[in-house]
Structure formats: structure tokens, C-alpha cells
Design a protein around this motif. Structure first.
Motif, PDB file in Angstrom:
ATOM      1  N   ASP A  22      44.593  35.239  36.511  1.00 35.37           N
ATOM      2  CA  ASP A  22      44.802  36.213  37.576  1.00 35.37           C
ATOM      3  C   ASP A  22      45.124  35.498  38.890  1.00 35.37           C
ATOM      4  O   ASP A  22      46.108  35.797  39.566  1.00 35.37           O
ATOM      5  CB  ASP A  22      43.543  37.079  37.744  1.00 35.37           C
ATOM      6  CG  ASP A  22      43.692  38.071  38.879  1.00 35.37           C
ATOM      7  OD1 ASP A  22      44.740  38.740  38.939  1.00 35.37           O
ATOM      8  OD2 ASP A  22      42.778  38.168  39.718  1.00 35.37           O
TER       9      ASP A  22
ATOM     10  N   ASP B 117      49.181  34.814  40.951  1.00 36.09           N
ATOM     11  CA  ASP B 117      49.550  35.218  42.316  1.00 36.09           C
ATOM     12  C   ASP B 117      50.012  33.993  43.109  1.00 36.09           C
ATOM     13  O   ASP B 117      51.001  34.043  43.846  1.00 36.09           O
ATOM     14  CB  ASP B 117      48.356  35.862  43.056  1.00 36.09           C
ATOM     15  CG  ASP B 117      48.352  37.379  42.926  1.00 36.09           C
ATOM     16  OD1 ASP B 117      48.704  37.873  41.831  1.00 36.09           O
ATOM     17  OD2 ASP B 117      48.004  38.066  43.907  1.00 36.09           O
TER      18      ASP B 117
ATOM     19  N   ARG C 110      48.063  34.430  30.103  1.00 36.16           N
ATOM     20  CA  ARG C 110      46.702  34.717  30.566  1.00 36.16           C
ATOM     21  C   ARG C 110      45.987  35.596  29.544  1.00 36.16           C
ATOM     22  O   ARG C 110      46.502  36.654  29.172  1.00 36.16           O
ATOM     23  CB  ARG C 110      46.806  35.435  31.916  1.00 36.16           C
ATOM     24  CG  ARG C 110      45.553  36.142  32.375  1.00 36.16           C
ATOM     25  CD  ARG C 110      45.814  36.988  33.626  1.00 36.16           C
ATOM     26  NE  ARG C 110      44.653  37.780  33.979  1.00 36.16           N
ATOM     27  CZ  ARG C 110      44.661  38.798  34.848  1.00 36.16           C
ATOM     28  NH1 ARG C 110      45.781  39.148  35.455  1.00 36.16           N
ATOM     29  NH2 ARG C 110      43.561  39.461  35.096  1.00 36.16           N
TER      30      ARG C 110
ATOM     31  N   ARG D  38      53.332  35.935  32.067  1.00 33.89           N
ATOM     32  CA  ARG D  38      53.921  36.009  33.412  1.00 33.89           C
ATOM     33  C   ARG D  38      54.882  34.846  33.638  1.00 33.89           C
ATOM     34  O   ARG D  38      54.466  33.737  33.947  1.00 33.89           O
ATOM     35  CB  ARG D  38      52.809  36.006  34.464  1.00 33.89           C
ATOM     36  CG  ARG D  38      51.928  37.236  34.329  1.00 33.89           C
ATOM     37  CD  ARG D  38      50.920  37.381  35.445  1.00 33.89           C
ATOM     38  NE  ARG D  38      50.308  38.702  35.355  1.00 33.89           N
ATOM     39  CZ  ARG D  38      49.405  39.186  36.201  1.00 33.89           C
ATOM     40  NH1 ARG D  38      49.008  38.449  37.218  1.00 33.89           N
ATOM     41  NH2 ARG D  38      48.912  40.390  36.042  1.00 33.89           N
TER      42      ARG D  38
HETATM   43 MN    MN Z   1      46.098  39.869  39.863  1.00 35.26          MN
END
Ligand code: MN
Ligand code: IPM
Length: 351
Positions: A245, A249, A134, A107
Motif C-alpha cells: 500500500d 503510492d 501486493r 500495480r
Molecule cells: Mn493505498
């Protein structure tokens, strides 16, 4: 080059954004004389409605025989407040990750100079450019045993990692860092968790294979603070499934909109590409979701699965140029926001 791409539009705004991303891929195919063949398949809540399963067998078959997968989003609020419901849209994505062995989730986190919608200070977000790697198929998400006991009144998950799982995702992170700014930050909670201590021990040893890469270690709670305090310090963050996770965000706030960010989930044979945003059900079918996360995911696909570097750069440049001209959907521009398809059309004409 001829490639088959499995397209899984999914739920909410997923169909709209994947539609725009395939439009961009088609334009690019014509320009660079590549042939992209798209095969649609169902996943998530929309698949549950039609077949009873969040991941129909046919979808797995289509994915397995494709060269790469493009996914929109999964999730429907209908299931959110029913913790007891037997099928859940998210299971579709989780099962796909597990069945296709998509063990490394990439990401990238960056900011565009012209976008000023981040609630963070301009001097904090400018020039930020890091990547979260991740782990995606292990840890709390999949560890066994899990479930309920004590007549359903006690619930438990297992956080479990093998050295093998840690090493294969570490390889991705370190090789990426070698090509970037040569720094890996392992994020863990080694002051408390045994799994984190195994991560740290394993990565410390593995880092010796990359003498040019600096490896740092940071606790996840401190990282959560540093990501919004001084994000410029990061190059590649390597972390486990649950920490990755949550941090990804949080990090999306830097970009000014979660709708801008792409991701890649790498497997041994096949990889999946998707915007990091969710299904954004409130905006579904209203042509206002930001298509850039999906379009940049298509660029990542060209680069990482097909080795088409100059084509990937062409998409990224077209996106950057469109943004620099002040165009955007309502999440990134206040004045005269464009619709999903209008913004994608601008990008297509830049191409
Ligand atoms: Mn997520
Ligand atoms: C993500 C999502 C998923 C996850 C959900 C939809 C299962 O939040 O890709 O980050 O938790 O991994």
C-alpha cells in the motif's frame, strides 16, 4: 465475445473517470466486434448515503455475476476526521476485496517520456517499468484479533500470514516475472518481523520452481529509498498488504501523476480493475481529473480477465499516442490542459 462488466463508480471523481473508461471500452467493442454489457452498482460514501452501507448486498450480487469489475474510487473527507464513525466508505472496498477473495493486487509503475511532472530527476525516472504485486486480503488489514482494550485507551491489530496466502500471491509474481525481465524482489522487514521471516522462507523455497527468475530480497525501509533513488533496478516487487500500500503510492511519483496509473486486483473467480488514485474530492464534478488511470485499468481488464491482448494493446497505444501529441489534463501538462472528457475523446479518436 460478450462480457458483462460490473461498474462501481464510487465517490469523488470516480463516476467521471469510470464513465470515460466505459466510453473507451464501447468504442473498442465496436471496432473489434465485442459486446460489453455494463451493470452499475454502488460502493463507498455514495452508497452509505443511499443505503446506509458502504457495500450494499446488491453490489456483491452484481459483482459476482459479472465477468469483471471496473471501480472508480472510494472515500469522502466527511468521514476522515471522524475516527469514531461506525461506517466508513473504505470499508466498502475492503469488504469487496475480502468477499470476492481479490488476493493479488497488480500495480504497474512506468513513466511516459513526454511527461515531465515528476519531481524526480529525468534520468532517474526515464525507462522505469516495474510492477508491484501486493498481497491484498491478509496481514494487518484483516488479521484478527483487532480492536480496542483498556477502556478504549489501547488499540491493536494483528499482522498474520499463512504459507498458503504467501504462496498464491507469489505464484502471480513469479509467473509475471517470467514474462517480463525475470526478476522478483521480495520486500519485507525480516530483520524485525516474524511474518516477514515466513514470507522470506516461503519465497526462497518457492523461487526454486522458477530457475530462470532471479529472486532478490530487500528490506522495506531500504526499498522506500531505492524506489526514488534507482527505480530502474526493479522488475517485479512482491510484498505484503501494508508495505505494498505504502510503496505503491510512493512509486506513483515516478509516473509524474498518480492519475496515470492503473491496477488489477486478481481473485480466483473474478477480478477488479481500478485506477490507483483516490476519490480526489476537490476535483469532483469539475471534469478535470485524469481519466488515463481508469482507461489503462480497462486495458488491464481486457488483457488479464478476457485474454484480449491485441485490444489491450490498442488502448495502451492510443493513450501513449495521445500523450506524445502533448495532450493531457492539468496534472500532466501546463499549457492548455484538456478536461477529463476532452482527453478521453482524444484517446477514443486515436482508437
Ligand atoms: Mn493505498
Ligand atoms: C488502496 C487504498 C485502500 C487501501 C484504501 C482506500 C482502503 O489506499 O487501494 O491502496 O489502503 O488498500
Amino acid at each position: 465475445m460478450k462480457k458483462t462488466i460490473a461498474v462501481l463508480p464510487g465517490d469523488g471523481v470516480g463516476p467521471e473517470v469510470t464513465n470515460e473508461a466505459t466510453k473507451v471500452l464501447k468504442t473498442l467493442g465496436n471496432k473489434f466486434t465485442h459486446q460489453f454489457v455494463f451493470k452499475n452498482a454502488m460502493i463507498g460514501a455514495s452508497a452509505i448515503e443511499k443505503t446506509g452501507s458502504a457495500l450494499p448486498k446488491e453490489t456483491i450480487t452484481i459483482c459476482q455475476s459479472a465477468d469483471a469489475i471496473l471501480l472508480g474510487a472510494v472515500g469522502d473527507p466527511k468521514y476522515d476526521n471522524h475516527p469514531k464513525s461506525k461506517v466508513r466508505p473504505e470499508q466498502g472496498l475492503l469488504n469487496l476485496r475480502q468477499q470476492l477473495n481479490l488476493f493479488a493486487n497488480i500495480r504497474p509503475i512506468f513513466s511516459f517520456p513526454q511527461i515531465e511532472t515528476s519531481p524526480l530527476k529525468k534520468e532517474v525516472v526515464q525507462n522505469v517499468d516495474f510492477v508491484i504485486v501486493r498481497e491484498l486480503t491478509g496481514g494487518l488489514y484483516f488479521g484478527k484479533p483487532r480492536g480496542r482494550k483498556n477502556n478504549g485507551k489501547t488499540a491493536f491489530e494483528t499482522n498474520i500470514y499463512s504459507q498458503k496466502e504467501i504462496l498464491r500471491v507469489s505464484k502471480i509474481a513469479f509467473e509475471l516475472a517470467e514474462k517480463r525481465h525475470k526478476k522478483v524482489t521480495l520486500v519485507d522487514k525480516a530483520n524485525v518481523l516474524e511474518t516477514s521471516r515466513l514470507w522470506r522462507e516461503t519465497v526462497m523455497e518457492y523461487a526454486k520452481n522458477f530457475p530462470a527468475v532471479v529472486c532478490e530480497y530487500m528490506y522495506v525501509d531500504n526499498t522506500a529509498m531505492q524506489i526514488i533513488k534507482r527505480p530502474i533496478m526493479f522488475d517485479v516487487i512482491l510484498t505484503d498488504n501494508i508495505f505494498g500500500d505504502i510503496l505503491s503510492d510512493e512509486a506513483s511519483v515516478i509516473a509524474g501523476s498518480i492519475g496515470l496509473l492503473p491496477s488489477a486486483s486478481l481473485g480466483e473467480k473474478i477480478s477488479l480493475y481500478e485506477p490507483i488514485h483516490g476519490s480526489f474530492p476537490k476535483a469532483a464534478n469539475s471534469n478535470r481529473a485524469n481519466p488515463i488511470g481508469a482507461i489503462l485499468s480497462a486495458a488491464l481488464m481486457l488483457r488479464m480477465s478476457f485474454g484480449l491482448e491485441k485490444e489491450a494493446i490498442a488502448i495502451e497505444k492510443a493513450v501513449a499516442k495521445t500523450i506524445s501529441q502533448g495532450f493531457g489534463t492539468a496534472d500532466i501538462v501546463q499549457k492548455n490542459p484538456l478536461t477529463t472528457s476532452e482527453l478521453a475523446n482524444k484517446i477514443v479518436s486515436c482508437l
